[in-house]
Design a protein around this motif. Structure first.
Motif, PDB file in Angstrom:
ATOM      1  N   ILE A  44       0.839  -1.206   0.000  1.00  0.00           N
ATOM      2  CA  ILE A  44       0.000   0.000   0.000  1.00  0.00           C
ATOM      3  C   ILE A  44       0.876   1.259   0.000  1.00  0.00           C
ATOM      4  CG2 ILE A  44      -1.624   1.347   1.393  1.00  0.00           C
ATOM      5  CD1 ILE A  44      -2.885  -1.371   2.205  1.00  0.00           C
ATOM      6  N   ALA A  45       1.948   1.245   0.791  1.00  0.00           N
ATOM      7  CA  ALA A  45       2.868   2.393   0.798  1.00  0.00           C
ATOM      8  C   ALA A  45       3.516   2.564  -0.574  1.00  0.00           C
ATOM      9  CB  ALA A  45       3.935   2.207   1.871  1.00  0.00           C
ATOM     10  N   LEU A  46       3.816   1.461  -1.246  1.00  0.00           N
ATOM     11  CA  LEU A  46       4.406   1.526  -2.582  1.00  0.00           C
ATOM     12  C   LEU A  46       3.413   2.100  -3.588  1.00  0.00           C
ATOM     13  CD1 LEU A  46       7.075   0.747  -3.934  1.00  0.00           C
ATOM     14  CD2 LEU A  46       6.037  -1.441  -4.521  1.00  0.00           C
ATOM     15  N   ILE A  47       2.148   1.701  -3.495  1.00  0.00           N
ATOM     16  CA  ILE A  47       1.109   2.258  -4.371  1.00  0.00           C
ATOM     17  C   ILE A  47       0.988   3.766  -4.154  1.00  0.00           C
ATOM     18  CG2 ILE A  47      -1.381   2.344  -4.783  1.00  0.00           C
ATOM     19  CD1 ILE A  47      -1.485  -0.649  -4.291  1.00  0.00           C
ATOM     20  N   GLN A  48       1.131   4.195  -2.910  1.00  0.00           N
ATOM     21  CA  GLN A  48       1.038   5.619  -2.591  1.00  0.00           C
ATOM     22  C   GLN A  48       2.297   6.389  -2.999  1.00  0.00           C
ATOM     23  OE1 GLN A  48       0.197   5.179   1.607  1.00  0.00           O
ATOM     24  NE2 GLN A  48      -1.977   5.641   1.271  1.00  0.00           N
ATOM     25  N   GLY A  49       3.331   5.666  -3.428  1.00  0.00           N
ATOM     26  CA  GLY A  49       4.550   6.311  -3.891  1.00  0.00           C
ATOM     27  C   GLY A  49       5.590   6.555  -2.818  1.00  0.00           C
ATOM     28  N   ASP A  50       5.397   6.004  -1.643  1.00  0.00           N
ATOM     29  CA  ASP A  50       6.337   6.191  -0.537  1.00  0.00           C
ATOM     30  C   ASP A  50       7.290   5.000  -0.476  1.00  0.00           C
ATOM     31  OD1 ASP A  50       7.665   6.891   1.748  1.00  0.00           O
ATOM     32  OD2 ASP A  50       5.854   7.287   2.919  1.00  0.00           O
ATOM     33  N   LEU A  51       8.363   5.077  -1.252  1.00  0.00           N
ATOM     34  CA  LEU A  51       9.305   3.970  -1.377  1.00  0.00           C
ATOM     35  C   LEU A  51      10.041   3.701  -0.066  1.00  0.00           C
ATOM     36  CD1 LEU A  51      10.506   1.948  -3.364  1.00  0.00           C
ATOM     37  CD2 LEU A  51      12.222   3.656  -3.935  1.00  0.00           C
ATOM     38  N   SER A  52      10.437   4.745   0.653  1.00  0.00           N
ATOM     39  CA  SER A  52      11.176   4.532   1.900  1.00  0.00           C
ATOM     40  C   SER A  52      10.295   3.884   2.973  1.00  0.00           C
ATOM     41  CB  SER A  52      11.775   5.832   2.412  1.00  0.00           C
ATOM     42  OG  SER A  52      10.763   6.747   2.738  1.00  0.00           O
ATOM     43  N   LYS A  53       9.046   4.288   3.062  1.00  0.00           N
ATOM     44  CA  LYS A  53       8.135   3.657   4.020  1.00  0.00           C
ATOM     45  C   LYS A  53       7.885   2.203   3.634  1.00  0.00           C
ATOM     46  CE  LYS A  53       3.592   4.063   6.145  1.00  0.00           C
ATOM     47  NZ  LYS A  53       2.320   4.800   6.156  1.00  0.00           N
ATOM     48  N   SER A  54       7.719   1.956   2.335  1.00  0.00           N
ATOM     49  CA  SER A  54       7.517   0.600   1.851  1.00  0.00           C
ATOM     50  C   SER A  54       8.707  -0.277   2.235  1.00  0.00           C
ATOM     51  CB  SER A  54       7.319   0.600   0.337  1.00  0.00           C
ATOM     52  OG  SER A  54       7.240  -0.715  -0.168  1.00  0.00           O
ATOM     53  N   TRP A  55       9.915   0.229   2.019  1.00  0.00           N
ATOM     54  CA  TRP A  55      11.124  -0.535   2.339  1.00  0.00           C
ATOM     55  C   TRP A  55      11.236  -0.787   3.839  1.00  0.00           C
ATOM     56  CZ3 TRP A  55      14.629  -3.204  -0.372  1.00  0.00           C
ATOM     57  CH2 TRP A  55      15.799  -3.595   0.273  1.00  0.00           C
ATOM     58  N   SER A  56      10.908   0.216   4.650  1.00  0.00           N
ATOM     59  CA  SER A  56      11.027   0.035   6.102  1.00  0.00           C
ATOM     60  C   SER A  56       9.977  -0.934   6.649  1.00  0.00           C
ATOM     61  CB  SER A  56      10.937   1.377   6.820  1.00  0.00           C
ATOM     62  OG  SER A  56       9.647   1.921   6.707  1.00  0.00           O
ATOM     63  N   LEU A  57       8.806  -0.995   6.026  1.00  0.00           N
ATOM     64  CA  LEU A  57       7.772  -1.922   6.488  1.00  0.00           C
ATOM     65  C   LEU A  57       8.090  -3.370   6.121  1.00  0.00           C
ATOM     66  CD1 LEU A  57       4.567   0.117   5.631  1.00  0.00           C
ATOM     67  CD2 LEU A  57       5.377  -0.492   7.912  1.00  0.00           C
ATOM     68  N   TYR A  58       8.581  -3.585   4.888  1.00  0.00           N
ATOM     69  CA  TYR A  58       8.872  -4.949   4.432  1.00  0.00           C
ATOM     70  C   TYR A  58       9.783  -4.876   3.213  1.00  0.00           C
ATOM     71  CZ  TYR A  58       8.041  -9.837   3.216  1.00  0.00           C
ATOM     72  OH  TYR A  58       8.202 -11.175   2.931  1.00  0.00           O
ATOM     73  N   PRO A  59      11.103  -5.000   3.404  1.00  0.00           N
ATOM     74  CA  PRO A  59      12.058  -4.849   2.294  1.00  0.00           C
ATOM     75  C   PRO A  59      11.831  -5.774   1.087  1.00  0.00           C
ATOM     76  CG  PRO A  59      13.206  -4.805   4.387  1.00  0.00           C
ATOM     77  CD  PRO A  59      11.779  -5.165   4.683  1.00  0.00           C
ATOM     78  N   PRO A  60      11.371  -7.012   1.245  1.00  0.00           N
ATOM     79  CA  PRO A  60      11.220  -7.872   0.060  1.00  0.00           C
ATOM     80  C   PRO A  60      10.041  -7.545  -0.858  1.00  0.00           C
ATOM     81  CG  PRO A  60      11.573  -9.217   2.012  1.00  0.00           C
ATOM     82  CD  PRO A  60      11.323  -7.816   2.470  1.00  0.00           C
ATOM     83  N   THR A  61       9.277  -6.505  -0.602  1.00  0.00           N
ATOM     84  CA  THR A  61       8.111  -6.213  -1.438  1.00  0.00           C
ATOM     85  C   THR A  61       8.489  -6.027  -2.906  1.00  0.00           C
ATOM     86  OG1 THR A  61       6.925  -5.205   0.399  1.00  0.00           O
ATOM     87  CG2 THR A  61       6.186  -4.629  -1.807  1.00  0.00           C
ATOM     88  N   ILE A  62       9.443  -5.177  -3.182  1.00  0.00           N
ATOM     89  CA  ILE A  62       9.809  -4.903  -4.583  1.00  0.00           C
ATOM     90  C   ILE A  62      10.417  -6.143  -5.245  1.00  0.00           C
ATOM     91  CG2 ILE A  62      11.259  -3.485  -6.088  1.00  0.00           C
ATOM     92  CD1 ILE A  62      10.727  -1.185  -4.099  1.00  0.00           C
TER      93      ILE A  62
END
Length: 108
Positions: A44-62
């Protein structure tokens, strides 16, 4: 007008996703995070464009999203060595998931 429609649709999608997160059965039973805990919030953070939050929540997402897209492309494009390429991707990304999980469990 079309861009406004897409933007509003994305906002509604993100709100809906945030209100309908699937609970982790492993965590519900054991009280311990599983290796996939955090993927939904990170996505969800990645969809919102917040790459750093996405990485801090769960690094393997990308890397996992890359694996899913690669699997679809390898299946669709009939690549000669697709099973070998897919196995290598699964091993590399699987190791990344486990290393991230162990780091979260022991250092966070």
């Amino acid at each position: 007008m079309f861009i406004i429609f897409i933007f509003c649709s994305l906002i509604n999608l993100v709100d809906w996703l945030q209100n309908h997160l699937i609970p982790c059965p492993f965590k519900a039973l054991t009280g311990i995070d599983c290796p996939g805990c955090g993927f939904q919030r990170s996505f969800i953070a990645l969809i919102q464009g917040d790459l750093s939050k996405s990485w801090s929540l769960y690094p393997p997402t990308i890397p996992l999203l890359f694996l899913f897209i690669s699997a679809g492309l390898l299946y669709k494009l009939q690549v000669k060595q697709r099973s070998f390429i897919f196995r290598i991707l699964v091993i590399v990304i699987g190791n990344f998931v486990m290393i991230s999980y162990l780091h979260k469990m022991f250092f966070s």
